[in-house]
Each structure stands twice: as structure tokens, then as C-alpha cells.
Design a protein around this motif. Structure first.
Motif, PDB file in Angstrom:
ATOM      1  N   LYS A 183       6.877  -4.925  -0.880  1.00  0.00           N
ATOM      2  CA  LYS A 183       8.107  -5.600  -0.452  1.00  0.00           C
ATOM      3  C   LYS A 183       9.217  -5.540  -1.489  1.00  0.00           C
ATOM      4  O   LYS A 183      10.387  -5.483  -1.143  1.00  0.00           O
ATOM      5  CB  LYS A 183       7.797  -7.049  -0.048  1.00  0.00           C
ATOM      6  N   THR A 184       8.851  -5.561  -2.793  1.00  0.00           N
ATOM      7  CA  THR A 184       9.917  -5.521  -3.803  1.00  0.00           C
ATOM      8  C   THR A 184      10.201  -4.098  -4.315  1.00  0.00           C
ATOM      9  O   THR A 184      11.110  -3.914  -5.119  1.00  0.00           O
ATOM     10  CB  THR A 184       9.580  -6.376  -5.044  1.00  0.00           C
ATOM     11  N   SER A 185       9.430  -3.137  -3.843  1.00  0.00           N
ATOM     12  CA  SER A 185       9.632  -1.772  -4.368  1.00  0.00           C
ATOM     13  C   SER A 185      10.888  -1.153  -3.765  1.00  0.00           C
ATOM     14  O   SER A 185      11.376  -1.589  -2.721  1.00  0.00           O
ATOM     15  CB  SER A 185       8.430  -0.903  -4.006  1.00  0.00           C
ATOM     16  N   ASN A 186      11.372  -0.108  -4.446  1.00  0.00           N
ATOM     17  CA  ASN A 186      12.463   0.684  -3.881  1.00  0.00           C
ATOM     18  C   ASN A 186      11.852   1.769  -3.016  1.00  0.00           C
ATOM     19  O   ASN A 186      10.725   2.203  -3.264  1.00  0.00           O
ATOM     20  CB  ASN A 186      13.272   1.337  -5.007  1.00  0.00           C
ATOM     21  N   SER A 187      12.620   2.252  -2.065  1.00  0.00           N
ATOM     22  CA  SER A 187      12.029   3.216  -1.123  1.00  0.00           C
ATOM     23  C   SER A 187      11.686   4.549  -1.789  1.00  0.00           C
ATOM     24  O   SER A 187      10.870   5.307  -1.281  1.00  0.00           O
ATOM     25  CB  SER A 187      12.943   3.428   0.071  1.00  0.00           C
ATOM     26  N   ASN A 188      12.278   4.829  -2.960  1.00  0.00           N
ATOM     27  CA  ASN A 188      11.924   6.079  -3.644  1.00  0.00           C
ATOM     28  C   ASN A 188      10.673   5.926  -4.525  1.00  0.00           C
ATOM     29  O   ASN A 188      10.221   6.874  -5.154  1.00  0.00           O
ATOM     30  CB  ASN A 188      13.096   6.589  -4.485  1.00  0.00           C
ATOM     31  N   GLN A 189      10.102   4.736  -4.566  1.00  0.00           N
ATOM     32  CA  GLN A 189       8.858   4.523  -5.324  1.00  0.00           C
ATOM     33  C   GLN A 189       7.680   4.589  -4.355  1.00  0.00           C
ATOM     34  O   GLN A 189       7.809   4.167  -3.197  1.00  0.00           O
ATOM     35  CB  GLN A 189       8.865   3.134  -5.993  1.00  0.00           C
ATOM     36  N   LYS A 190       6.548   5.095  -4.858  1.00  0.00           N
ATOM     37  CA  LYS A 190       5.350   5.135  -4.015  1.00  0.00           C
ATOM     38  C   LYS A 190       4.397   4.040  -4.492  1.00  0.00           C
ATOM     39  O   LYS A 190       4.087   3.951  -5.679  1.00  0.00           O
ATOM     40  CB  LYS A 190       4.715   6.531  -4.164  1.00  0.00           C
ATOM     41  N   ILE A 191       3.929   3.207  -3.553  1.00  0.00           N
ATOM     42  CA  ILE A 191       2.976   2.154  -3.911  1.00  0.00           C
ATOM     43  C   ILE A 191       1.602   2.611  -3.440  1.00  0.00           C
ATOM     44  O   ILE A 191       1.380   2.825  -2.239  1.00  0.00           O
ATOM     45  CB  ILE A 191       3.355   0.800  -3.252  1.00  0.00           C
ATOM     46  N   LEU A 192       0.702   2.755  -4.394  1.00  0.00           N
ATOM     47  CA  LEU A 192      -0.602   3.341  -4.094  1.00  0.00           C
ATOM     48  C   LEU A 192      -1.713   2.298  -4.294  1.00  0.00           C
ATOM     49  O   LEU A 192      -1.898   1.787  -5.403  1.00  0.00           O
ATOM     50  CB  LEU A 192      -0.795   4.546  -5.035  1.00  0.00           C
ATOM     51  N   GLY A 193      -2.425   1.985  -3.220  1.00  0.00           N
ATOM     52  CA  GLY A 193      -3.478   0.966  -3.283  1.00  0.00           C
ATOM     53  C   GLY A 193      -4.864   1.598  -3.353  1.00  0.00           C
ATOM     54  O   GLY A 193      -5.131   2.604  -2.692  1.00  0.00           O
ATOM     55  N   PHE A 194      -5.735   0.993  -4.147  1.00  0.00           N
ATOM     56  CA  PHE A 194      -7.116   1.466  -4.294  1.00  0.00           C
ATOM     57  C   PHE A 194      -8.065   0.361  -3.819  1.00  0.00           C
ATOM     58  O   PHE A 194      -8.426  -0.527  -4.610  1.00  0.00           O
ATOM     59  CB  PHE A 194      -7.412   1.793  -5.762  1.00  0.00           C
ATOM     60  N   PRO A 195      -8.485   0.387  -2.550  1.00  0.00           N
ATOM     61  CA  PRO A 195      -9.402  -0.659  -2.075  1.00  0.00           C
ATOM     62  C   PRO A 195     -10.745  -0.623  -2.815  1.00  0.00           C
ATOM     63  O   PRO A 195     -11.315   0.446  -3.038  1.00  0.00           O
ATOM     64  CB  PRO A 195      -9.584  -0.332  -0.595  1.00  0.00           C
ATOM     65  N   ALA A 196     -11.220  -1.806  -3.195  1.00  0.00           N
ATOM     66  CA  ALA A 196     -12.516  -1.923  -3.867  1.00  0.00           C
ATOM     67  C   ALA A 196     -13.620  -2.107  -2.837  1.00  0.00           C
ATOM     68  O   ALA A 196     -14.786  -2.286  -3.181  1.00  0.00           O
ATOM     69  CB  ALA A 196     -12.480  -3.108  -4.825  1.00  0.00           C
ATOM     70  N   LEU A 197     -13.245  -2.103  -1.564  1.00  0.00           N
ATOM     71  CA  LEU A 197     -14.214  -2.272  -0.477  1.00  0.00           C
ATOM     72  C   LEU A 197     -14.259  -0.983   0.330  1.00  0.00           C
ATOM     73  O   LEU A 197     -13.282  -0.224   0.355  1.00  0.00           O
ATOM     74  CB  LEU A 197     -13.778  -3.377   0.484  1.00  0.00           C
ATOM     75  N   LYS A 198     -15.364  -0.811   1.023  1.00  0.00           N
ATOM     76  CA  LYS A 198     -15.516   0.367   1.867  1.00  0.00           C
ATOM     77  C   LYS A 198     -14.845   0.094   3.221  1.00  0.00           C
ATOM     78  O   LYS A 198     -14.879  -1.036   3.697  1.00  0.00           O
ATOM     79  CB  LYS A 198     -17.022   0.546   2.101  1.00  0.00           C
ATOM     80  N   GLY A 199     -14.289   1.116   3.818  1.00  0.00           N
ATOM     81  CA  GLY A 199     -13.759   0.952   5.175  1.00  0.00           C
ATOM     82  C   GLY A 199     -12.255   1.029   5.238  1.00  0.00           C
ATOM     83  O   GLY A 199     -11.574   0.812   4.242  1.00  0.00           O
ATOM     84  N   ASP A 200     -11.763   1.321   6.432  1.00  0.00           N
ATOM     85  CA  ASP A 200     -10.327   1.511   6.604  1.00  0.00           C
ATOM     86  C   ASP A 200      -9.783   0.450   7.564  1.00  0.00           C
ATOM     87  O   ASP A 200      -9.405   0.736   8.679  1.00  0.00           O
ATOM     88  CB  ASP A 200     -10.081   2.920   7.171  1.00  0.00           C
TER      89      ASP A 200
END
Ligand SMILES: Cc1ncc(COP(=O)(O)O)c(C=O)c1O
Length: 295
Positions: A183-200
Motif C-alpha cells: 500500500k505504501t510502495s510506489n508503482s515502480n517498486q516491486k514488492i516480493l513476498g516469501f510465504p513461510a507456509l505451503k500452498g497458494d
């Protein structure tokens, strides 16, 4: 209430290929007892609970929950009675052998241990109504602490100076912290999440918080078998990272994120010259529990 320490971005001085630069935001140093994303998530929940005149906080978690430990500490510090609805009724007789629950108990949290079947109802309206009757005058925070106000708190992680980063990485459990970052990022930044749980199953939850924003992605490759799972390789990585940088990662979340980042750098998955910011979301109390850091 919820005064934070100044948090710095520390450069990881490794010799990365392609001119990649990696920094780590030391949110783990935000507060002595309520560290990292727990501080961010609880801040506005406690403020709202107090503001609305509630005297108790009720929340949920498993036996090793960072959220349970942090809520209990926050309750002690900010003068609110806390009640933990804990998954697993077998724990009722021996919870004092579990360091997280012992600490939460010592911080004044009262527990209600429920069966795993019962626990699955934790978000059902009927179950929540029953809790409100059992614990009148209580403000209920969901499992993991994630709700709209928690996301609002997580929107305070990124500061204006962080606009210079191309990629921002964060460990993911429920997705609340990542949502605040998005929500606070700029649109030219990529926010990359690494789930610690299995599954999508997380993308839908995140979309509910962040709406149309699309500058984010989940990498599902680094869960190491699922929540709370640890491998030898990961344990060795944590030890080496600590030795090389002086920074201790937690055993459930940030270690998997950092392993993922290093692996992706090595596999040349980031654009040349990328400036990456990894968020250290705390969770170090997790070391008290199951796994001990070797070396
Ligand atoms: C240390 C740590 N990092 C990351 C997360 C993931 O946060 P979220 O549930 O907001 O995705 C958690 C879980 O709350 C955590 O304890």
C-alpha cells in the motif's frame, strides 16, 4: 503508546553479481519486547481497543505463535488484560513447558485451550459471538494479528528514504505485513513476498487489502516444506548469515525469505543493478522454542 526505536537499513556487504545491492531493514530492533511486524500490527489495534473503551484483548494462536507472545507483552506494557485462545487442548496441563506460552503467561495472558477442530471456527461469526459473551468488554484481534488496522500499522514500515529501492522483500504468513508494504510502495517498486507456509491461498487475502495495486508477487519456492519446517541446509544458512553479517534471522519466517533472496540473486533473477530491501520482521523469540541455533 507504542513508541518506536529508530530503524536503520543496514547494507549486506557481500560481493553480489550484476551490481546488486542488498539492504536489510532492522525492524527487529523496533522495540525490546514487541519487535518487528508485531509492533506494527498491534499498534493501532491496541489504540483502537483503548479508544473504544475496551478493557480486554482476545486473540488466537498456536503454541509457538510470535503473535501470542507479542500481544501478551503489549498487554502488560499498555495495561490491557489479554486472553489467548490457543490451538490444542492437550496443552492445558503442560503449557508451562512451552517457552512462548510460559512467557505469555508471565506477561499476564489468560489462556483458553481449545481442540484443533474447535479452533478451525476461529473466524466464524457464531464462534466470535460466543467469545464476546464469555469475555465481555473485549476487543478481538484475529489470528496472526492481521486486520485492516494491522495493515495500517504496516503501512508505516516504508519511509520516504526507501523510495530508492527497486525491490522490497518480506516474509509472509497471513499477508498483512506485505499488504502494508504494497500500500505504501510506489508503482515502480516491486514488492516480493516469501510465504513461510505451503500452498497458494494468500493472494486473494492480500488483494482484499491492497485492491487494484499490482506491483507485487509471491514467490512460493522457499517454504522448506511448510510452516515451522526447518532443514539442515536452512539451519546452516542461518548460522553462516549470522557469522557473516552479525544479524540473527528468525527460524520460521525471515530465514526462508533471506535464503530465497540469496538464491534468486545467485540465479540472476533480479535485474542488473537492482537495489533490494529485505525487511527483518523480528520473530527472534521463536528461537526459545523448538529449534536451537547451532554454531
Ligand atoms: C517474524 C515474522 N515475520 C513475518 C511474519 C508474517 O507476517 P504476516 O502474517 O503479516 O504475513 C510473521 C507472522 O506474523 C512473523 O512472526
Amino acid at each position: 503508546m507504542f513508541e518506536e526505536e529508530l530503524v536503520s537499513n543496514e547494507k549486506i556487504e557481500f560481493d553480489f553479481p550484476d551490481g546488486i545491492e542488498l539492504y536489510i531493514k532492522r525492524e527487529d530492533l523496533l522495540h525490546k519486547e514487541i519487535s518487528g511486524n508485531k509492533f506494527r500490527k498491534l499498534k493501532y489495534n491496541f489504540k483502537e481497543a483503548k479508544g473504544l473503551g475496551f478493557s480486554k484483548i482476545v486473540t488466537f494462536g498456536g503454541a509457538y505463535s510470535n503473535h501470542i507472545a507479542a500481544t501478551a507483552a503489549a498487554g502488560r506494557i499498555y495495561g490491557m488484560q489479554t486472553i489467548g485462545i490457543i490451538r490444542g487442548d492437550e496443552l492445558v496441563s503442560n503449557f508451562m513447558n512451552n517457552p512462548t506460552l510460559k512467557k505469555a503467561h508471565d506477561d499476564g495472558m489468560r489462556f483458553e485451550f481449545i481442540s484443533r477442530t474447535e479452533y478451525r471456527k476461529r473466524n466464524d461469526i457464531g464462534f466470535l459471538e460466543m467469545l464476546k459473551k464469555t469475555y465481555p468488554d473485549s476487543y478481538i484481534i484475529p489470528e496472526g494479528g492481521t486486520n485492516e488496522v494491522a495493515v495500517l500499522g504496516c503501512e508505516e514500515i516504508l519511509k520516504t528514504k526507501d523510495n530508492s529501492f527497486d525491490v522490497i522483500c518480506c516474509a509472509v504468513g497471513t499477508g498483512g505485513t506485505l499488504s502494508g508494504l504494497i500500500k505504501t510502495s510506489n508503482s515502480n517498486q516491486k514488492i516480493l513476498g516469501f510465504p513461510a507456509l505451503k500452498g497458494d491461498f494468500l493472494s486473494e487475502d492480500i488483494r482484499k487489502f491492497v485492491g487494484e495495486k499490482s506491483n507485487w508477487e509471491l514467490n512460493l519456492e522457499y517454504h522448506f516444506g511448510g510452516y515451522g519446517k526447518m532443514t539442515n541446509e536452512l539451519m546452516l544458512f542461518i548460522g553462516k548469515f549470522k557469522k557473516d553479517t552479525g544479524i540473527l534471522l528468525d527460524p520460521i519466517y525471515t530465514c526462508k525469505m533471506m535464503f530465497g533472496i540469496m538464491d534468486l540473486i545467485e540465479k540472476r533473477k533480479f535485474k542488473k543493478g537492482s537495489k533490494i530491501l529485505a525487511i527483518h520482521t523480528g520473530g527472534l523469540q521463536g528461537w526459545n522454542d523448538s529449534i536451537k541455533l547451532k554454531g
